[in-house]
Scaffold this active site. Structure first.
Site, PDB file in Angstrom:
ATOM      1  N   GLU A 267      33.826  21.747  49.901  1.00  0.00           N
ATOM      2  CA  GLU A 267      35.030  21.932  51.093  1.00  0.00           C
ATOM      3  C   GLU A 267      35.430  23.257  50.873  1.00  0.00           C
ATOM      4  OE1 GLU A 267      35.950  19.623  53.096  1.00  0.00           O
ATOM      5  OE2 GLU A 267      34.905  17.639  51.987  1.00  0.00           O
ATOM      6  N   CYS A 301      43.713  24.931  53.738  1.00  0.00           N
ATOM      7  CA  CYS A 301      42.360  25.199  54.577  1.00  0.00           C
ATOM      8  C   CYS A 301      42.348  24.812  56.152  1.00  0.00           C
ATOM      9  CB  CYS A 301      41.414  24.692  53.620  1.00  0.00           C
ATOM     10  SG  CYS A 301      41.452  22.912  53.485  1.00  0.00           S
TER      11      CYS A 301
HETATM   12  P1  NAD Z   1      38.864  29.838  44.727  1.00  0.00           P
HETATM   13  O1  NAD Z   1      37.532  29.686  45.490  1.00  0.00           O
HETATM   14  O2  NAD Z   1      39.139  31.100  44.195  1.00  0.00           O
HETATM   15  O3  NAD Z   1      39.049  28.799  43.688  1.00  0.00           O
HETATM   16  C1  NAD Z   1      38.848  27.514  43.706  1.00  0.00           C
HETATM   17  C2  NAD Z   1      38.443  26.582  42.232  1.00  0.00           C
HETATM   18  O4  NAD Z   1      37.395  27.586  42.044  1.00  0.00           O
HETATM   19  C3  NAD Z   1      39.086  27.195  41.053  1.00  0.00           C
HETATM   20  O5  NAD Z   1      39.485  25.898  40.229  1.00  0.00           O
HETATM   21  C4  NAD Z   1      38.984  28.220  40.422  1.00  0.00           C
HETATM   22  O6  NAD Z   1      39.246  28.526  39.057  1.00  0.00           O
HETATM   23  C5  NAD Z   1      37.372  28.156  40.520  1.00  0.00           C
HETATM   24  N1  NAD Z   1      36.526  29.339  40.502  1.00  0.00           N
HETATM   25  C6  NAD Z   1      36.902  30.612  40.710  1.00  0.00           C
HETATM   26  N2  NAD Z   1      35.613  31.465  40.929  1.00  0.00           N
HETATM   27  C7  NAD Z   1      34.883  30.738  40.319  1.00  0.00           C
HETATM   28  C8  NAD Z   1      33.436  30.973  39.758  1.00  0.00           C
HETATM   29  N3  NAD Z   1      32.778  32.058  40.230  1.00  0.00           N
HETATM   30  N4  NAD Z   1      32.591  30.021  39.634  1.00  0.00           N
HETATM   31  C9  NAD Z   1      33.165  28.669  39.548  1.00  0.00           C
HETATM   32  N5  NAD Z   1      34.342  28.344  39.881  1.00  0.00           N
HETATM   33  C10 NAD Z   1      35.219  29.312  40.096  1.00  0.00           C
HETATM   34  O7  NAD Z   1      39.687  29.269  45.873  1.00  0.00           O
HETATM   35  P2  NAD Z   1      41.476  29.244  45.868  1.00  0.00           P
HETATM   36  O8  NAD Z   1      42.125  30.529  45.984  1.00  0.00           O
HETATM   37  O9  NAD Z   1      41.912  28.414  44.515  1.00  0.00           O
HETATM   38  O10 NAD Z   1      41.705  28.114  46.942  1.00  0.00           O
HETATM   39  C11 NAD Z   1      41.897  28.880  48.124  1.00  0.00           C
HETATM   40  C12 NAD Z   1      40.499  28.330  49.074  1.00  0.00           C
HETATM   41  O11 NAD Z   1      40.251  26.893  48.991  1.00  0.00           O
HETATM   42  C13 NAD Z   1      40.672  28.745  50.403  1.00  0.00           C
HETATM   43  O12 NAD Z   1      39.669  29.479  50.948  1.00  0.00           O
HETATM   44  C14 NAD Z   1      40.785  27.254  51.272  1.00  0.00           C
HETATM   45  O13 NAD Z   1      40.324  27.246  52.538  1.00  0.00           O
HETATM   46  C15 NAD Z   1      40.096  26.423  50.156  1.00  0.00           C
HETATM   47  N6  NAD Z   1      40.196  25.196  50.522  1.00  0.00           N
HETATM   48  C16 NAD Z   1      39.511  24.322  51.030  1.00  0.00           C
HETATM   49  C17 NAD Z   1      39.818  23.031  51.217  1.00  0.00           C
HETATM   50  C18 NAD Z   1      38.970  21.983  51.790  1.00  0.00           C
HETATM   51  O14 NAD Z   1      39.103  20.610  51.973  1.00  0.00           O
HETATM   52  N7  NAD Z   1      37.888  22.521  52.740  1.00  0.00           N
HETATM   53  C19 NAD Z   1      40.792  22.500  50.597  1.00  0.00           C
HETATM   54  C20 NAD Z   1      41.708  23.347  50.154  1.00  0.00           C
HETATM   55  C21 NAD Z   1      41.262  24.695  49.928  1.00  0.00           C
END
Ligand code: NAD
Length: 500
Positions: A267, A301
């Site tokens: 997602e 998102c």
């Molecule tokens: P992010 O991708 O930075 O982090 C998400 C998660 O991934 C966190 O738990 C983070 O610690 C982990 N993470 C970060 N780098 C990683 C790596 N290299 N390997 C594994 N895990 C890693 O995103 P964010 O800033 O926490 O959230 C915002 C983003 O999430 C936005 O792009 C938003 O659109 C998206 N989002 C999507 C949905 C959906 O349902 N489509 C819902 C909510 C948020």
């Protein structure tokens, strides 16, 4: 059924948040465990530290996978009704702690309390939804096309699953994923975002107390997500990754998943167009645009990322929208009058300052807000910017901020073309009173979800998810549980000449 050897966290492994006791440790194999290293969690409304969390490393992550693997066989053998009963117990316990969840979410994410309550109710609803699905999974039985055998299709849990969640909806993301995985009979390792680990900890603690057997639910917090998840992803005992977060990290995880041909659900980010046509109910469209744009300070998102207005109504919409934006109350989420909280961090606020500067430099007119708010916390004014043309270079720019970008079009085809001009494909919104027109346009919009005369769509009964760079798979609805199930086909030879 597996017997449970669960522990409750001792007093040195918890923190008090707004009067509620929340574990700060990792949950591995039914035991709460601290680590020597910790990382700080800040309240974004004050910038002050509210907790020091145990900081998991690849070593603890591996132990969590050991526990999830050891518990997998007995958990999947639980009869569906027994699993459903446990879900109902967990649901009751979650609801008893509704206030704690809301308060913890406000404290670590800054969102207004009314929004936190709404998020809790939706999350608990997902848990209930999955609990009802557990005992209703169907297989198929049919005659083989060449005769002499029968085709039986059934499902089995995909196996130990890694659930990685973001900070913007800490409860909803955890409950939506864990609900589906556990209902399907998978054991899980939850990896919460470093900004919001407390909600996930309270969630895991509640499920633990409800009686999920040791090892079925494991929880890792870490300040080094990339290392922790890379180690897990390389281990072929892990059979599934379900991720919600940015498209960039999603890509990395998909590349890692390919090494072991691991099942993956993603997602990812969004760039939601919010289209208002000439025949729309303008009052409704403005109200829904305000919610869709400014809920969670725009950090969603599915937020309205580009508000696309038909020229016949554009000026009237803009006037009402700007007026309502100015009425939004920015502040601390515990203040009941507040409708917009802070951004999650100073880093995010800095990014938003740069974004608004770039928009203005490209010719956008500033109609409201436009500044960071001085003082404690990471607040930014609700902002409205109006573009004179269609700035295609900003398509693909996920604003993730209380910043509304307004565009004007003269025709429906121009609106559709601009809406689709993005690599994302999560949610789109369309406002028109003509439902035939709405359906025709919705079918042309390249998005996984289209809200027609609605700015909010999340519902346990609905398949939530995107296409293109917004992801793979669906959460909730009838499909959600199948993301954690594999199909199995049994071919059964029979002697069709048998004399009865
Ligand atoms: P992010 O991708 O930075 O982090 C998400 C998660 O991934 C966190 O738990 C983070 O610690 C982990 N993470 C970060 N780098 C990683 C790596 N290299 N390997 C594994 N895990 C890693 O995103 P964010 O800033 O926490 O959230 C915002 C983003 O999430 C936005 O792009 C938003 O659109 C998206 N989002 C999507 C949905 C959906 O349902 N489509 C819902 C909510 C948020």
């Amino acid at each position: 059924m597996a017997s449970s050897t669960l522990t409750t966290p001792t007093s040195d492994l918890v923190v008090e948040i707004h009067g509620h006791i929340v574990p700060t440790a990792l949950l591995i194999g039914g035991e709460w465990r601290s680590t020597e290293r910790t990382f700080a969690v800040a309240n974004p409304a004050t910038g002050q530290t509210i907790a020091d969390m145990s900081d998991g490393s690849p070593v603890e992550a591996r132990e969590a996978l050991d526990a999830a693997t050891a518990a997998a066989e007995s958990w999947r053998a639980w009869p569906p009704r027994a699993r459903a009963d446990l879900f109902h117990r967990a649901h009751r316990l979650l609801v008893e702690r509704a206030d704690a969840f809301a308060d913890v979410m406000v404290s670590e994410s800054g969102k207004p309390r009314a929004e936190a309550v709404g998020e809790f109710e939706l999350s608990a609803g997902f848990f209930l939804w999955y609990s009802e699905q557990i005992a209703h999974l169907h297989g198929t039985y049919q005659e083989g096309s060449r005769g002499g055998y029968r085709v039986i299709e059934t499902h089995q849990p995909v196996g130990p699953s890694l659930l990685i969640t973001p900070w913007n909806f800490p409860m909803l993301m955890s409950a939506r994923k864990a609900g589906a995985a556990l209902a399907a009979g998978c054991t899980v390792i939850m990896k919460s975002a470093r900004e919001t680990p407390l909600t996930a900890a309270l969630f895991a603690d509640t499920l633990n107390e409800a009686g999920f057997p040791a090892g079925v639910i494991n929880l890792i917090h870490t300040s080094t997500s990339a290392d922790v998840s890379a180690g897990l992803m390389a281990d072929d005992r892990l059979r599934k990754v379900s991720f919600t977060g940015s498209t960039g990290v999603g890509r990395t995880l998909l590349a890692q998943a390919s090494a072991n041909i691991m099942n993956a659900s993603m997602e990812l980010g969004g760039d939601g167009p919010f289209i208002v046509l000439d025949d729309a109910d303008l009052e409704l469209a403005v109200d829904q645009a305000i919610i869709c744009k400014f809920r969670n300070a725009g950090q969603a998102c599915v937020a309205a990322n580009r508000i696309i207005l038909h020229s016949a109504i554009a000026d009237r919409f803009v006037e009402a929208f700007v007026e309502k934006t100015r009425q939004l109350a920015v502040g601390h989420g515990f203040d009941p009058a507040v409708t917009v909280g802070p951004l999650i961090s100073e880093r995010q606020r800095h990014r938003v300052v740069g974004l608004v500067d770039a928009f203005q430099a490209s010719g956008a007119e500033l109609l409201a807000g436009g500044h960071a708010i001085d003082g404690q916390g990471f607040f930014y004014e609700p902002t409205v910017l109006r573009f004179s043309g269609l700035k295609h270079e900003f398509a693909n720019e996920e604003l993730f901020a209380p910043v509304a970008a307004l565009y004007t079009v003269d025709t429906v085809s121009e609106a559709i073309e601009f809406a689709n001009d993005t690599h994302y494909g999560l949610s789109a919104y369309l406002f028109t009173k003509d439902l035939s027109r709405a359906v025709a346009i919705a079918e042309k919009l390249d998005f996984g979800m289209v809200g027609i005369n609605r700015g909010i769509m999340a519902d346990p009964a609905a398949p939530f998810g995107g296409i293109k760079a917004s992801g793979l798979g669906r959460e909730g609805g009838h499909d959600g549980i199948y993301e954690f199930l594999e199909r199995k086909y049994l071919a059964l030879t029979i002697d069709e000449t048998v004399v009865l």
